[in-house]
Scaffold this motif. Structure first.
Motif, short mmCIF file in Angstrom:
data_model
loop_
_atom_site.label_atom_id
_atom_site.label_comp_id
_atom_site.label_asym_id
_atom_site.label_seq_id
_atom_site.Cartn_x
_atom_site.Cartn_y
_atom_site.Cartn_z
N VAL A 47 -33.97 -10.80 -12.98
CA VAL A 47 -34.10 -9.54 -13.71
C VAL A 47 -35.32 -8.77 -13.23
O VAL A 47 -35.27 -7.55 -13.04
CB VAL A 47 -34.19 -9.81 -15.23
CG1 VAL A 47 -34.60 -8.53 -15.98
CG2 VAL A 47 -32.86 -10.31 -15.76
N SER A 48 -36.42 -9.47 -13.01
CA SER A 48 -37.65 -8.83 -12.56
C SER A 48 -37.48 -8.21 -11.17
O SER A 48 -37.85 -7.05 -10.95
CB SER A 48 -38.79 -9.85 -12.54
OG SER A 48 -39.97 -9.27 -12.00
N VAL A 49 -36.90 -8.98 -10.24
CA VAL A 49 -36.75 -8.49 -8.87
C VAL A 49 -35.76 -7.32 -8.82
O VAL A 49 -36.00 -6.32 -8.14
CB VAL A 49 -36.29 -9.62 -7.93
CG1 VAL A 49 -36.01 -9.08 -6.53
CG2 VAL A 49 -37.34 -10.72 -7.86
N ILE A 50 -34.65 -7.45 -9.56
CA ILE A 50 -33.67 -6.36 -9.60
C ILE A 50 -34.31 -5.09 -10.16
O ILE A 50 -34.13 -3.99 -9.62
CB ILE A 50 -32.45 -6.75 -10.46
CG1 ILE A 50 -31.63 -7.83 -9.74
CG2 ILE A 50 -31.56 -5.55 -10.74
CD1 ILE A 50 -30.56 -8.46 -10.60
N PHE A 93 -34.77 -5.38 -2.38
CA PHE A 93 -34.63 -6.70 -3.00
C PHE A 93 -35.16 -7.77 -2.04
O PHE A 93 -35.92 -8.66 -2.44
CB PHE A 93 -33.17 -6.98 -3.34
CG PHE A 93 -32.96 -8.24 -4.15
CD1 PHE A 93 -32.72 -8.17 -5.51
CD2 PHE A 93 -33.00 -9.49 -3.55
CE1 PHE A 93 -32.54 -9.33 -6.27
CE2 PHE A 93 -32.80 -10.65 -4.29
CZ PHE A 93 -32.58 -10.57 -5.65
N VAL A 94 -34.76 -7.68 -0.77
CA VAL A 94 -35.20 -8.64 0.23
C VAL A 94 -36.72 -8.60 0.39
O VAL A 94 -37.39 -9.63 0.46
CB VAL A 94 -34.50 -8.37 1.58
CG1 VAL A 94 -35.13 -9.21 2.70
CG2 VAL A 94 -33.02 -8.70 1.47
N ASN A 95 -37.27 -7.39 0.42
CA ASN A 95 -38.72 -7.26 0.59
C ASN A 95 -39.49 -7.85 -0.58
O ASN A 95 -40.58 -8.39 -0.41
CB ASN A 95 -39.09 -5.78 0.75
CG ASN A 95 -38.66 -5.22 2.08
OD1 ASN A 95 -38.39 -5.96 3.02
ND2 ASN A 95 -38.58 -3.90 2.17
N ILE A 96 -38.92 -7.75 -1.78
CA ILE A 96 -39.60 -8.26 -2.97
C ILE A 96 -39.40 -9.77 -3.12
O ILE A 96 -40.33 -10.51 -3.41
CB ILE A 96 -39.10 -7.53 -4.23
CG1 ILE A 96 -39.48 -6.06 -4.18
CG2 ILE A 96 -39.68 -8.17 -5.50
CD1 ILE A 96 -38.75 -5.20 -5.19
N SER A 101 -41.59 -9.80 6.39
CA SER A 101 -41.70 -9.60 7.83
C SER A 101 -40.35 -9.70 8.53
O SER A 101 -40.25 -9.40 9.71
CB SER A 101 -42.66 -10.64 8.43
OG SER A 101 -42.11 -11.95 8.30
N THR A 102 -39.31 -10.14 7.83
CA THR A 102 -38.01 -10.30 8.46
C THR A 102 -37.11 -9.12 8.15
O THR A 102 -37.23 -8.47 7.13
CB THR A 102 -37.31 -11.59 7.97
OG1 THR A 102 -37.12 -11.50 6.56
CG2 THR A 102 -38.13 -12.81 8.29
N GLU A 139 -16.84 -11.61 -4.61
CA GLU A 139 -17.15 -11.13 -3.27
C GLU A 139 -18.60 -10.68 -3.31
O GLU A 139 -18.92 -9.60 -3.80
CB GLU A 139 -16.21 -9.99 -2.88
CG GLU A 139 -14.76 -10.45 -2.80
CD GLU A 139 -13.80 -9.29 -2.60
OE1 GLU A 139 -14.27 -8.14 -2.55
OE2 GLU A 139 -12.59 -9.55 -2.48
N THR A 140 -19.49 -11.52 -2.80
CA THR A 140 -20.91 -11.32 -3.06
C THR A 140 -21.72 -11.56 -1.79
O THR A 140 -21.18 -11.74 -0.70
CB THR A 140 -21.36 -12.25 -4.20
OG1 THR A 140 -22.71 -11.96 -4.55
CG2 THR A 140 -21.22 -13.71 -3.83
N ASN A 141 -23.03 -11.53 -1.94
CA ASN A 141 -23.95 -11.70 -0.81
C ASN A 141 -25.02 -12.70 -1.17
O ASN A 141 -25.47 -12.77 -2.31
CB ASN A 141 -24.62 -10.37 -0.46
CG ASN A 141 -23.62 -9.26 -0.24
OD1 ASN A 141 -22.91 -9.24 0.74
ND2 ASN A 141 -23.56 -8.32 -1.18
N ILE A 142 -25.46 -13.47 -0.17
CA ILE A 142 -26.55 -14.42 -0.40
C ILE A 142 -27.86 -13.72 -0.08
O ILE A 142 -28.00 -13.04 0.92
CB ILE A 142 -26.38 -15.70 0.44
CG1 ILE A 142 -27.46 -16.72 0.08
CG2 ILE A 142 -26.36 -15.41 1.94
CD1 ILE A 142 -27.22 -18.10 0.64
N MET A 143 -28.82 -13.88 -0.98
CA MET A 143 -30.11 -13.22 -0.85
C MET A 143 -31.18 -14.23 -0.42
O MET A 143 -30.96 -15.45 -0.47
CB MET A 143 -30.48 -12.55 -2.17
CG MET A 143 -29.40 -11.61 -2.72
SD MET A 143 -28.81 -10.38 -1.53
CE MET A 143 -30.21 -9.26 -1.48
N PRO A 144 -32.35 -13.76 0.01
CA PRO A 144 -33.37 -14.67 0.54
C PRO A 144 -33.85 -15.73 -0.45
O PRO A 144 -34.32 -16.79 -0.04
CB PRO A 144 -34.53 -13.72 0.90
CG PRO A 144 -33.92 -12.40 1.06
CD PRO A 144 -32.78 -12.36 0.10
N ASP A 145 -33.75 -15.46 -1.73
CA ASP A 145 -34.19 -16.44 -2.73
C ASP A 145 -33.10 -17.43 -3.11
O ASP A 145 -33.27 -18.24 -4.01
CB ASP A 145 -34.72 -15.73 -3.98
CG ASP A 145 -33.68 -14.84 -4.65
OD1 ASP A 145 -32.56 -14.73 -4.11
OD2 ASP A 145 -33.99 -14.26 -5.70
#
Length: 257
Positions: A47-50, A93-96, A101-102, A139-145
């Motif tokens: 919730v915080s990151v979103i 979202f990825v940056n947070i 750096s990626t 139908e979704t996506n995998i995030m860095p976390d």
């Protein structure tokens, strides 16, 4: 000569047996509490990151109203601003949540063959019973976390579907899987369906143009409902940290096993 007192082998075995029985009785409860605490922590983090990603994307778009910008529509191009909103949100979202750096990478995950249960575990939900609002669960996506996340705009609403721990269990609505919307008034994370509880008789007696409308009516986060969409309203309770049964307990304390 002193007499040294000691436990007999029988006494030691009896003591170990009692300890084992107590451990067997208390371990499931301790494990359940630990699992609920982990889910609560992951939920709050998501919730915080979103929320941060929404606000950051909103600034980058230069719009006072994030949702209004994203749901702009015409007959020729549909929701023509949606891609810009999606791409900006994913990058932020990825940056947070991930490694800044990626370069942003998210991979499509198809879960249509996976077992995803309702809030109380009495039913296996499916993509048809959730219809458009649940599309992003399957139908979704995998995030860095490690979480799964997708968003979709339908019927002029902005939905965010998240599995806070990704592939890990229990893969259950209202436990690790939540459906959110973004409030048009203030661009804050909100809930997909506000609970409106009906009796089973009221649900059965209703008139529905589509079967999924029946599955969604009432009991959206219920301990007893056998509806396949049971759980789509749990974000309403989770965001308020309220138990659906009205017991006064916190939301994750009262998750059904």
């Amino acid at each position: 000569m002193k007499h040294i007192k000691a436990f007999t082998m029988a006494e030691v075995l009896i003591t170990l047996g009692i300890i084992g029985i107590v451990a067997t009785m208390t371990f499931p409860s301790m494990l359940g509490k630990f699992r609920r605490k982990v889910l609560e922590t992951q939920f709050k983090k998501s919730v915080s990151v979103i929320s941060q990603a929404i606000m950051k994307t909103k600034v980058q778009l230069g719009s006072d109203k994030f949702v209004d910008f994203c749901i702009q529509y015409n007959e020729t191009d549909g929701y023509y601003a949606s891609k810009e909103c999606y791409d900006g949100f994913y990058q932020n979202f990825v940056n947070i949540a991930g490694n800044k750096s990626t370069y942003m990478r998210h991979y499509n995950i198809n879960r249509t063959n996976e077992i995803i249960k309702t809030y109380n575990g009495l039913q296996i939900t499916d993509i048809s019973s959730l219809a458009g609002i649940g599309q992003g669960i399957y139908e979704t996506n995998i995030m860095p976390d490690g979480s799964f996340l997708n968003m979709n705009i339908i019927e002029y609403k902005f939905y965010i579907n998240v599995d806070v721990n990704g592939q890990k269990g229990p893969n259950q609505l209202g436990h690790d899987i939540f459906i959110f919307t973004i409030d048009k008034n203030n661009d804050t994370i909100s809930f997909a369906n506000k609970p409106q509880n009906f009796t089973e008789e009221e649900i059965e007696d209703g008139e529905y143009g589509e079967e999924f409308l029946k599955e969604r009516k009432g009991n959206p986060c219920s301990f007893t409902s056998k509806q396949k969409a049971n759980g789509i309203g749990c974000a309403w309770y989770a965001l308020r940290d309220m138990c659906p049964d009205g017991s006064g307990r916190s939301y994750f304390e009262c998750l059904p096993d």
